[in-house]
Design an enzyme around this catalytic site. Structure first.
Site, PDB file in Angstrom:
ATOM      1  N   HIS A  60       0.840  -1.204   0.000  1.00  0.00           N
ATOM      2  CA  HIS A  60       0.000   0.000   0.000  1.00  0.00           C
ATOM      3  C   HIS A  60       0.870   1.246   0.000  1.00  0.00           C
ATOM      4  O   HIS A  60       1.565   1.537   0.980  1.00  0.00           O
ATOM      5  CB  HIS A  60      -0.921  -0.005   1.227  1.00  0.00           C
ATOM      6  CG  HIS A  60      -1.967   1.067   1.189  1.00  0.00           C
ATOM      7  ND1 HIS A  60      -2.985   1.065   0.273  1.00  0.00           N
ATOM      8  CD2 HIS A  60      -2.144   2.179   1.936  1.00  0.00           C
ATOM      9  CE1 HIS A  60      -3.761   2.128   0.464  1.00  0.00           C
ATOM     10  NE2 HIS A  60      -3.268   2.825   1.476  1.00  0.00           N
ATOM     11  N   ARG A  76      -4.705  15.500   6.377  1.00  0.00           N
ATOM     12  CA  ARG A  76      -5.284  15.347   5.048  1.00  0.00           C
ATOM     13  C   ARG A  76      -5.259  16.673   4.280  1.00  0.00           C
ATOM     14  O   ARG A  76      -5.035  16.693   3.078  1.00  0.00           O
ATOM     15  CB  ARG A  76      -6.721  14.815   5.168  1.00  0.00           C
ATOM     16  CG  ARG A  76      -7.254  14.270   3.868  1.00  0.00           C
ATOM     17  CD  ARG A  76      -8.598  13.608   4.046  1.00  0.00           C
ATOM     18  NE  ARG A  76      -9.665  14.576   4.264  1.00  0.00           N
ATOM     19  CZ  ARG A  76     -10.940  14.371   3.932  1.00  0.00           C
ATOM     20  NH1 ARG A  76     -11.301  13.232   3.383  1.00  0.00           N
ATOM     21  NH2 ARG A  76     -11.850  15.279   4.158  1.00  0.00           N
ATOM     22  N   HIS A 129     -11.806   3.786  -3.006  1.00  0.00           N
ATOM     23  CA  HIS A 129     -11.017   4.531  -2.026  1.00  0.00           C
ATOM     24  C   HIS A 129     -11.436   4.182  -0.602  1.00  0.00           C
ATOM     25  O   HIS A 129     -10.607   3.857   0.246  1.00  0.00           O
ATOM     26  CB  HIS A 129     -11.107   6.045  -2.246  1.00  0.00           C
ATOM     27  CG  HIS A 129     -10.323   6.796  -1.215  1.00  0.00           C
ATOM     28  ND1 HIS A 129     -10.834   7.108   0.022  1.00  0.00           N
ATOM     29  CD2 HIS A 129      -9.046   7.240  -1.215  1.00  0.00           C
ATOM     30  CE1 HIS A 129      -9.896   7.720   0.734  1.00  0.00           C
ATOM     31  NE2 HIS A 129      -8.816   7.810   0.003  1.00  0.00           N
ATOM     32  N   ARG A 163     -16.284   6.205   2.431  1.00  0.00           N
ATOM     33  CA  ARG A 163     -16.485   7.662   2.465  1.00  0.00           C
ATOM     34  C   ARG A 163     -16.528   8.233   1.048  1.00  0.00           C
ATOM     35  O   ARG A 163     -17.208   9.212   0.780  1.00  0.00           O
ATOM     36  CB  ARG A 163     -15.332   8.338   3.219  1.00  0.00           C
ATOM     37  CG  ARG A 163     -15.349   8.136   4.712  1.00  0.00           C
ATOM     38  CD  ARG A 163     -14.175   8.861   5.377  1.00  0.00           C
ATOM     39  NE  ARG A 163     -12.934   8.115   5.273  1.00  0.00           N
ATOM     40  CZ  ARG A 163     -11.809   8.568   4.724  1.00  0.00           C
ATOM     41  NH1 ARG A 163     -11.760   9.776   4.202  1.00  0.00           N
ATOM     42  NH2 ARG A 163     -10.726   7.825   4.684  1.00  0.00           N
ATOM     43  N   HIS A 180      -9.547   1.149   1.433  1.00  0.00           N
ATOM     44  CA  HIS A 180      -9.287   1.610   2.807  1.00  0.00           C
ATOM     45  C   HIS A 180     -10.492   1.230   3.663  1.00  0.00           C
ATOM     46  O   HIS A 180     -11.631   1.515   3.295  1.00  0.00           O
ATOM     47  CB  HIS A 180      -9.175   3.144   2.859  1.00  0.00           C
ATOM     48  CG  HIS A 180      -7.938   3.709   2.230  1.00  0.00           C
ATOM     49  ND1 HIS A 180      -7.971   4.712   1.298  1.00  0.00           N
ATOM     50  CD2 HIS A 180      -6.632   3.442   2.437  1.00  0.00           C
ATOM     51  CE1 HIS A 180      -6.733   5.041   0.950  1.00  0.00           C
ATOM     52  NE2 HIS A 180      -5.902   4.286   1.619  1.00  0.00           N
ATOM     53  N   GLU A 185     -10.186   2.954   9.007  1.00  0.00           N
ATOM     54  CA  GLU A 185      -8.911   3.453   9.528  1.00  0.00           C
ATOM     55  C   GLU A 185      -9.146   4.312  10.763  1.00  0.00           C
ATOM     56  O   GLU A 185      -8.365   4.280  11.709  1.00  0.00           O
ATOM     57  CB  GLU A 185      -8.190   4.277   8.440  1.00  0.00           C
ATOM     58  CG  GLU A 185      -6.864   4.869   8.909  1.00  0.00           C
ATOM     59  CD  GLU A 185      -6.108   5.604   7.812  1.00  0.00           C
ATOM     60  OE1 GLU A 185      -6.665   5.768   6.713  1.00  0.00           O
ATOM     61  OE2 GLU A 185      -4.960   5.997   8.060  1.00  0.00           O
ATOM     62  N   HIS A 222      -5.725  -1.199   6.450  1.00  0.00           N
ATOM     63  CA  HIS A 222      -5.835  -0.699   7.834  1.00  0.00           C
ATOM     64  C   HIS A 222      -6.699  -1.633   8.690  1.00  0.00           C
ATOM     65  O   HIS A 222      -6.199  -2.268   9.592  1.00  0.00           O
ATOM     66  CB  HIS A 222      -6.364   0.745   7.913  1.00  0.00           C
ATOM     67  CG  HIS A 222      -5.562   1.730   7.130  1.00  0.00           C
ATOM     68  ND1 HIS A 222      -4.228   1.915   7.361  1.00  0.00           N
ATOM     69  CD2 HIS A 222      -5.899   2.571   6.115  1.00  0.00           C
ATOM     70  CE1 HIS A 222      -3.762   2.835   6.522  1.00  0.00           C
ATOM     71  NE2 HIS A 222      -4.755   3.233   5.755  1.00  0.00           N
ATOM     72  N   ASP A 226       2.301   3.067   2.985  1.00  0.00           N
ATOM     73  CA  ASP A 226       1.182   4.001   2.940  1.00  0.00           C
ATOM     74  C   ASP A 226       1.622   5.463   2.813  1.00  0.00           C
ATOM     75  O   ASP A 226       1.923   5.937   1.734  1.00  0.00           O
ATOM     76  CB  ASP A 226       0.300   3.777   4.174  1.00  0.00           C
ATOM     77  CG  ASP A 226      -1.024   4.541   4.112  1.00  0.00           C
ATOM     78  OD1 ASP A 226      -1.324   5.124   3.059  1.00  0.00           O
ATOM     79  OD2 ASP A 226      -1.762   4.553   5.110  1.00  0.00           O
TER      80      ASP A 226
HETATM   81 ZN   LIG Z   1      -3.780   4.752   2.088  1.00  0.00          ZN
END
Ligand SMILES: [Zn+2]
Length: 445
Positions: free
Chosen positions: A56, A79, A201, A204, A228, A231, A265, A316
């Site tokens: 990842h 983010r 993704h 979300r 994902h 997480e 995750h 990641d």
């Molecule tokens: Zn990631």
């Protein structure tokens, strides 16, 4: 044909001495234990491991290293900084950055990367002339850095559940799952060192009604499907609020869990989530360094493995790129949580970073030193300051490397029969730190 003679090598999870490895056309054709060194075989001094797979990766996150670790930030403020880098990338600058990052990976013994890729379009959402120009840049970057890539083209449609894409996120989207398919179907990476895979993704970023389209199409292609999963607790809360179920249950109901699925995750799971994942045969990719850095939590690794989920590891966010540290963190984090030692053997931890990781990226059979496998060999120096004196018998050499070795101990790397790293120096990219510095300078303030 070329030959290597390893002082020590890991075969089937055990350390063997004087191992002669015959290589032809990029693959291993024969492995002989207790073999005298023939004059035509180059000697590999130290412990030779199968090649690592980094299951990842988001290559561009490497630009955030050192810039996002301060104590006041959260996953969500991190983010925002990540988006600021995304906004500055185009196919040219991403090629330069990813090539340097993949070269750093090669120096750490990573022979194959799973690139979870969603920077598809310009930041305002308009496509490049070639709608897959960013994908092509990543595939080229891996090729130039000498490693294999599975490009996990990521469907990313919403900014949160029920929220439109905004700001730089507009460059991630393809309208809907059919739009994603139309773009992805038009791309074919060049060469035998690249494969395609798909990703959702997260729950979300892809509405529940769109996930089956992505999942079904990826299945028809025979591609892995990564996602994902849980997480952060915030994702579970949002999913419960919108759909009245956990993200794992949502994926199961959407038909997105199966042996080709890899959940990344998988930190905040209920008991029935773990059973759903295990019963489906889905793999789990743990990214312990990132999960620590972002204060995600600790995934229930032992329970997931017991339920039937193969475990792999990824770097990641690239807060650090070190497969040995990620591998041992599976066990060490489990110890912190359970207050019990010995949850995983060193061989099982190594397997997560090698064979299981490769299988999760659509390269079954890779990540082993065995006939039929690609000739991916990573030789770790046992005479450096960290590993001197660990011993050379079966258990001490493997335990020593898995628990104390680092990327800095990797001296030789061969990927698919091609020598990529020699004496700790990358043979294809002249100045890896310099390339990193320049490429990161272009996309950060
Ligand atoms: Zn990631």
């Amino acid at each position: 044909m070329i030959r290597r003679h390893a002082q020590l090598a890991v075969l089937d999870g055990r350390v063997a001495a004087d191992v002669l490895i015959d290589i032809d056309d990029g693959g291993i054709t024969a492995v002989t234990r207790d073999a005298p060194a023939p004059p035509d075989a180059e000697r590999l001094t130290g412990l030779t491991l199968p090649g690592f797979a980094n299951t990842h990766s988001h290559a561009f996150h490497r630009a955030l290293r050192g810039r996002t670790h301060d104590g006041t930030s959260t996953f969500w403020t991190w983010r925002e900084k990540m988006y600021a880098v995304a906004e500055r990338l185009d196919p040219d600058s991403y090629l330069a950055l990813a090539r340097a990052v993949y070269a750093e990976m090669a120096l750490a013994g990573i022979c194959c990367v799973g690139e979870f890729h969603y920077l598809h379009h310009r930041p305002d959402g308009t496509p490049y002339d070639d709608a897959n120009a960013m994908s092509a840049a990543l595939a080229q970057a891996a090729d130039e850095a000498g490693i294999r890539i599975t490009l996990l083209d990521t469907c990313y449609l919403t900014g949160g559940i029920g929220e439109p894409l905004s700001g730089v996120q507009r460059g991630f989207g393809d309208g809907d799952a059919d739009g994603w398919i139309r773009r992805v179907a038009a791309f074919q990476p060049v060469g035998r060192h690249a494969k395609m895979g798909a990703a959702v993704h997260s729950v979300r970023a892809v509405p529940a009604g769109q996930i089956p389209t992505v999942s079904r199409w990826a299945g028809e292609q025979g591609w892995p499907l990564h996602v994902h999963l849980s997480e952060q607790r915030g994702e579970n809360d949002a999913c419960d609020h919108a759909y009245g179920k956990t993200p794992t249950r949502l994926l199961a109901d959407a038909g997105a869990l199966g042996p080709r699925t890899v959940a990344v995750h998988a930190v905040h799971l209920r008991r029935d989530d773990i059973e759903l994942l295990g019963d489906s045969g889905a793999g789990i990719c743990l990214c312990p360094t990132t999960e620590r850095d972002l204060a995600d939590g600790i995934a229930p690794a032992r329970a997931l493995a017991d339920a039937g989920c193969p475990l792999s590891v990824g770097s990641d966010s690239h807060a650090m790129i070190d497969p040995l540290i990620e591998a041992r963190s599976i066990e060490l984090d489990e110890r912190l949580r359970s207050e019990i030692r010995g949850n995983f053997t060193s061989a099982a931890l190594l397997d997560a970073a090698t064979a299981t990781g490769h299988a999760a990226l659509g390269w079954p059979g890779a990540g082993r030193i065995a006939p039929g496998a690609p000739a991916d060999l990573v030789t770790v120096d046992l005479d450096g300051v960290r590993l001197a004196g660990i011993g050379a018998d079966d258990s001490t050499a493997l335990d020593g490397v898995v628990y104390a070795g680092t990327a800095a101990d990797v001296r030789q790397v061969m990927v698919g029969g091609r020598e990529v790293v020699r004496d700790g120096v990358h043979l294809l990219v002249d100045d890896v730190p310099g390339e990193l510095r320049r490429a990161i300078g272009r996309v950060t303030t």
